[in-house]
Structure formats: C-alpha cells, structure tokens
Motif scaffolding. Structure first.
Motif, PDB file in Angstrom:
ATOM      1  N   SER A  56       0.821  -1.209   0.000  1.00 56.49           N
ATOM      2  CA  SER A  56       0.000   0.000   0.000  1.00 56.49           C
ATOM      3  C   SER A  56       0.858   1.262   0.000  1.00 56.49           C
ATOM      4  N   THR A  57       2.158   1.110   0.228  1.00 57.46           N
ATOM      5  CA  THR A  57       3.056   2.266   0.268  1.00 57.46           C
ATOM      6  C   THR A  57       3.789   2.427  -1.059  1.00 57.46           C
ATOM      7  N   ASP A  58       4.234   3.626  -1.322  1.00 59.06           N
ATOM      8  CA  ASP A  58       4.973   3.882  -2.564  1.00 59.06           C
ATOM      9  C   ASP A  58       6.262   3.076  -2.595  1.00 59.06           C
ATOM     10  N   ALA A  59       6.991   3.057  -1.468  1.00 58.61           N
ATOM     11  CA  ALA A  59       8.243   2.308  -1.426  1.00 58.61           C
ATOM     12  C   ALA A  59       7.997   0.816  -1.615  1.00 58.61           C
ATOM     13  N   GLY A  60       6.924   0.299  -0.994  1.00 54.40           N
ATOM     14  CA  GLY A  60       6.609  -1.115  -1.129  1.00 54.40           C
ATOM     15  C   GLY A  60       6.269  -1.508  -2.552  1.00 54.40           C
ATOM     16  N   VAL A  61       5.495  -0.657  -3.225  1.00 50.39           N
ATOM     17  CA  VAL A  61       5.129  -0.944  -4.614  1.00 50.39           C
ATOM     18  C   VAL A  61       6.347  -0.864  -5.519  1.00 50.39           C
ATOM     19  N   ARG A  62       7.172   0.152  -5.344  1.00 52.76           N
ATOM     20  CA  ARG A  62       8.381   0.285  -6.164  1.00 52.76           C
ATOM     21  C   ARG A  62       9.272  -0.954  -6.028  1.00 52.76           C
ATOM     22  N   PHE A  78      -0.722  -7.553 -13.578  1.00 50.80           N
ATOM     23  CA  PHE A  78      -0.555  -7.197 -12.172  1.00 50.80           C
ATOM     24  C   PHE A  78      -1.922  -7.306 -11.513  1.00 50.80           C
ATOM     25  N   PHE A  79      -2.032  -8.243 -10.564  1.00 45.38           N
ATOM     26  CA  PHE A  79      -3.285  -8.428  -9.833  1.00 45.38           C
ATOM     27  C   PHE A  79      -3.191  -7.630  -8.531  1.00 45.38           C
ATOM     28  N   ALA A  80      -3.834  -6.468  -8.510  1.00 42.59           N
ATOM     29  CA  ALA A  80      -3.847  -5.614  -7.322  1.00 42.59           C
ATOM     30  C   ALA A  80      -4.974  -6.103  -6.424  1.00 42.59           C
ATOM     31  N   ASN A  81      -4.669  -7.096  -5.625  1.00 42.39           N
ATOM     32  CA  ASN A  81      -5.701  -7.835  -4.904  1.00 42.39           C
ATOM     33  C   ASN A  81      -5.787  -7.486  -3.418  1.00 42.39           C
ATOM     34  N   ALA A  82      -4.712  -7.039  -2.813  1.00 46.64           N
ATOM     35  CA  ALA A  82      -4.721  -6.786  -1.372  1.00 46.64           C
ATOM     36  C   ALA A  82      -5.804  -5.771  -1.007  1.00 46.64           C
ATOM     37  N   GLY A  83      -6.512  -6.033   0.089  1.00 49.88           N
ATOM     38  CA  GLY A  83      -7.562  -5.120   0.528  1.00 49.88           C
ATOM     39  C   GLY A  83      -7.833  -5.279   2.009  1.00 49.88           C
ATOM     40  N   ARG A 110      -0.480   3.673  -7.151  1.00 49.14           N
ATOM     41  CA  ARG A 110       0.984   3.573  -7.080  1.00 49.14           C
ATOM     42  C   ARG A 110       1.514   2.465  -7.980  1.00 49.14           C
ATOM     43  N   ALA A 111       0.767   1.370  -8.079  1.00 47.42           N
ATOM     44  CA  ALA A 111       1.178   0.303  -8.997  1.00 47.42           C
ATOM     45  C   ALA A 111       1.110   0.788 -10.439  1.00 47.42           C
ATOM     46  N   ALA A 112       0.033   1.485 -10.788  1.00 47.08           N
ATOM     47  CA  ALA A 112      -0.120   1.974 -12.164  1.00 47.08           C
ATOM     48  C   ALA A 112       0.992   2.952 -12.530  1.00 47.08           C
ATOM     49  N   ARG A 113       1.400   3.781 -11.591  1.00 48.64           N
ATOM     50  CA  ARG A 113       2.503   4.720 -11.864  1.00 48.64           C
ATOM     51  C   ARG A 113       3.763   3.986 -12.291  1.00 48.64           C
ATOM     52  N   GLN A 114       4.013   2.848 -11.649  1.00 47.67           N
ATOM     53  CA  GLN A 114       5.219   2.085 -11.954  1.00 47.67           C
ATOM     54  C   GLN A 114       5.064   1.239 -13.215  1.00 47.67           C
ATOM     55  N   LEU A 115       3.852   0.755 -13.458  1.00 43.97           N
ATOM     56  CA  LEU A 115       3.652  -0.218 -14.533  1.00 43.97           C
ATOM     57  C   LEU A 115       3.289   0.393 -15.875  1.00 43.97           C
ATOM     58  N   VAL A 116       2.418   1.388 -15.869  1.00 36.99           N
ATOM     59  CA  VAL A 116       1.899   1.906 -17.142  1.00 36.99           C
ATOM     60  C   VAL A 116       3.010   2.424 -18.060  1.00 36.99           C
ATOM     61  N   LEU A 127      -3.856  -4.641 -15.834  1.00 34.84           N
ATOM     62  CA  LEU A 127      -4.034  -4.423 -14.403  1.00 34.84           C
ATOM     63  C   LEU A 127      -5.404  -4.966 -14.010  1.00 34.84           C
ATOM     64  N   VAL A 128      -5.413  -5.916 -13.076  1.00 34.89           N
ATOM     65  CA  VAL A 128      -6.662  -6.503 -12.601  1.00 34.89           C
ATOM     66  C   VAL A 128      -6.823  -6.109 -11.134  1.00 34.89           C
ATOM     67  N   VAL A 129      -7.843  -5.309 -10.859  1.00 32.67           N
ATOM     68  CA  VAL A 129      -8.079  -4.758  -9.528  1.00 32.67           C
ATOM     69  C   VAL A 129      -9.153  -5.582  -8.826  1.00 32.67           C
ATOM     70  N   THR A 130      -8.868  -6.063  -7.633  1.00 34.88           N
ATOM     71  CA  THR A 130      -9.908  -6.677  -6.829  1.00 34.88           C
ATOM     72  C   THR A 130     -10.643  -5.569  -6.097  1.00 34.88           C
ATOM     73  N   ALA A 131     -11.798  -5.207  -6.632  1.00 32.63           N
ATOM     74  CA  ALA A 131     -12.640  -4.210  -5.983  1.00 32.63           C
ATOM     75  C   ALA A 131     -13.638  -4.975  -5.111  1.00 32.63           C
ATOM     76  N   SER A 132     -14.911  -4.874  -5.398  1.00 36.23           N
ATOM     77  CA  SER A 132     -15.936  -5.548  -4.620  1.00 36.23           C
ATOM     78  C   SER A 132     -17.272  -5.145  -5.192  1.00 36.23           C
ATOM     79  N   ALA A 133     -18.302  -5.955  -4.940  1.00 37.25           N
ATOM     80  CA  ALA A 133     -19.651  -5.496  -5.251  1.00 37.25           C
ATOM     81  C   ALA A 133     -19.960  -4.215  -4.487  1.00 37.25           C
TER      82      ALA A 133
END
Length: 264
Positions: A56-62, A78-83, A110-116, A127-133
């Motif tokens: 969830s942090t910039d440093a962690g994603v980088r 990139f599966f952005a699944n953590a929530g 932050r993931a998109a900044r690094q990946l796109v 990019l696959v985002v785990t959102a929710s209903a």
C-alpha cells in the motif's frame, strides 16, 4: 494468453486462489503480502517468488515491481488484490480511513505509476483490480470499505478510458460474499453478505481466469450483481430505500443503531 504475473495479498483468500489457478496453467509468478510466513508457504507450493512487504506504500510498490521485473523480465499482468475492511461507520478514525484508502485505492494508483510507463513502451499490459460489489453498490456497516472500493472502481474506469487504445487492459473484480477470513470476521454483516450464496475463493479465481480471455472490464463472479447495479442506476431512490430497510434489519439484529460519533 500472458504467462507472467504479480499477485498482491497472495498469502490467503482470493489472492492465493488466483495465484494457484495461474500456477496450474504454468504462469511464472511473483507474490506479495504483509504476512511473510503465509506468503512463503504459498510461494513454496507454487514455485513462485515471495516478496513480503506493504504494497500500500509507494516504497513497497516500487520494490515489488522492480523485483518482479528483475525476476520475470516483464510483468504482463498485475493483480492488485490486497484489501482491508474496518467494520466502522462514522466512528471510523482518521487512521481507519487512511488505511482503507491507502490499501484499497492508492495501492492501485501507485502500482499503475510504476507499470503503465513500462507497458506503454512494449505496447500493452493488464491491471486486474480486486474491488468488490461494494464498489458498485455499497457496504452497510463499513463506510471506509464502501467508499474506498467505489474509488477503486472509479480509478480502474479512468485508467481503462485513458489507456485502452494503447494496449492496456484494466479489469475490476467485483464479488459479493466470498468464503475468506474477511467474511468470517465480518460479525453481524456476515448474514447480509451471504444473502446470495457465498462463493469459494477458488470460484472467484476461476471467474477471473475466464475473464482474462474476454477483456471485459467488470468481472462479476456473482452474476446477480449485474442486476443489482442496473436497478441502482435506474431507480436510485428505490434502491436506497431498500438498502435502508436492510440497515434497519441489521440494527434490529444487533440491538444497536448506526453510530454517529465525533472523532477525538
């Protein structure tokens, strides 16, 4: 079909199930989670690389993205699944809100900044985002979760609208109740979340796997969510009245009223 991926929140639940499904198909994986012990166990089972840390942090994603590129050469998905959830309403603290927004929304940004930029150079990525209903409807009993999941869907929509003509596919997974630790710890909300059948994490992972071949933006493991979403859009006041009736039932079951407190 792509064959390299990063999955966050992979130590358990939906993230673990997605990683397991991909591994069955021979994908090369880099997995991330705050739970280093659980993550190492999953990575060992799947012959994947574990990268424990706070995504969830910039440093962690980088760190995660760079490590994944060093290991895989290229990250195709990139599966952005953590929530996280809070089970709080107006009594949610600023720290609760910050944690939900950082994990459920800004981690994706932050993931998109690094990946796109990397994906644009090679003509595409996913990019696959785990959102929710909850991101399409709402989540009674958890204001930070509901708001942040709406924001997660909104960011995914913006990203898709902005970059899809340049080869970047964005998808949003929006399940209802899933048999995970989050559901087990949802307290009085568990009955509400399982009004429609709670799916297993493996069921969700299979829906995700099938969706990878179709490129559709919304991934709806619970198909009834489509109808709820349509009803909400067509008749918002009737929908809100119905949700309020559910809230009243929830209040009666718990013997409480929705808390309204001023944070100190």
């Amino acid at each position: 079909m792509p064959d390299t991926a990063v999955v966050t929140g992979a130590a358990r639940g939906i993230g673990r199930a997605i990683a397991t499904r991909l591994a069955r198909e021979g994908w090369q994986l880099v997995l991330a989670d705050l739970d280093a012990v659980g993550l190492q166990a999953v990575a060992g089972e799947l012959d994947a690389l574990a990268v424990p840390g706070d995504t969830s942090t910039d440093a962690g994603v980088r760190h995660l993205v760079q490590t994944a590129y060093d290991r895989l050469g290229h990250v195709e998905v990139f599966f952005a699944n953590a929530g996280v959830g809070t089970l709080a309403g107006l009594d949610a603290s600023d720290a609760d809100w910050s944690r939900a927004l950082d994990t459920n929304v800004l981690a994706h940004v932050r993931a998109a900044r690094q990946l796109v930029p990397r994906w644009l150079e090679v003509g595409g990525g996913r990019l696959v985002v785990t959102a929710s209903a909850a991101g399409l409807l709402t989540m009674l009993g958890d204001a930070p979760y509901s708001v942040s999941k709406h924001a997660a869907v909104a960011f995914a929509e913006w990203l898709s609208a902005t970059y899809r003509h340049r080869g970047i596919v964005v998808q949003a997974i929006c399940p209802q109740g899933v048999q995970t630790r989050m559901l087990e710890e949802s307290g009085p909300l568990q009955q509400l979340l399982t009004r429609d059948a709670a799916l297993s994490a493996d069921d969700v992972a299979e829906a995700v796997w099938q969706a990878l071949a179709r490129d559709e933006f919304y991934v709806l493991p619970h198909p009834e969510v489509h109808d709820y979403f349509a009803q909400r859009a067509a008749h918002p006041d009737a929908w809100l009245a119905g949700m309020n009736r559910l809230q009243q039932k929830l209040d009666a079951q718990t013997g409480t009223t929705t808390p309204i407190e001023e944070n100190a």
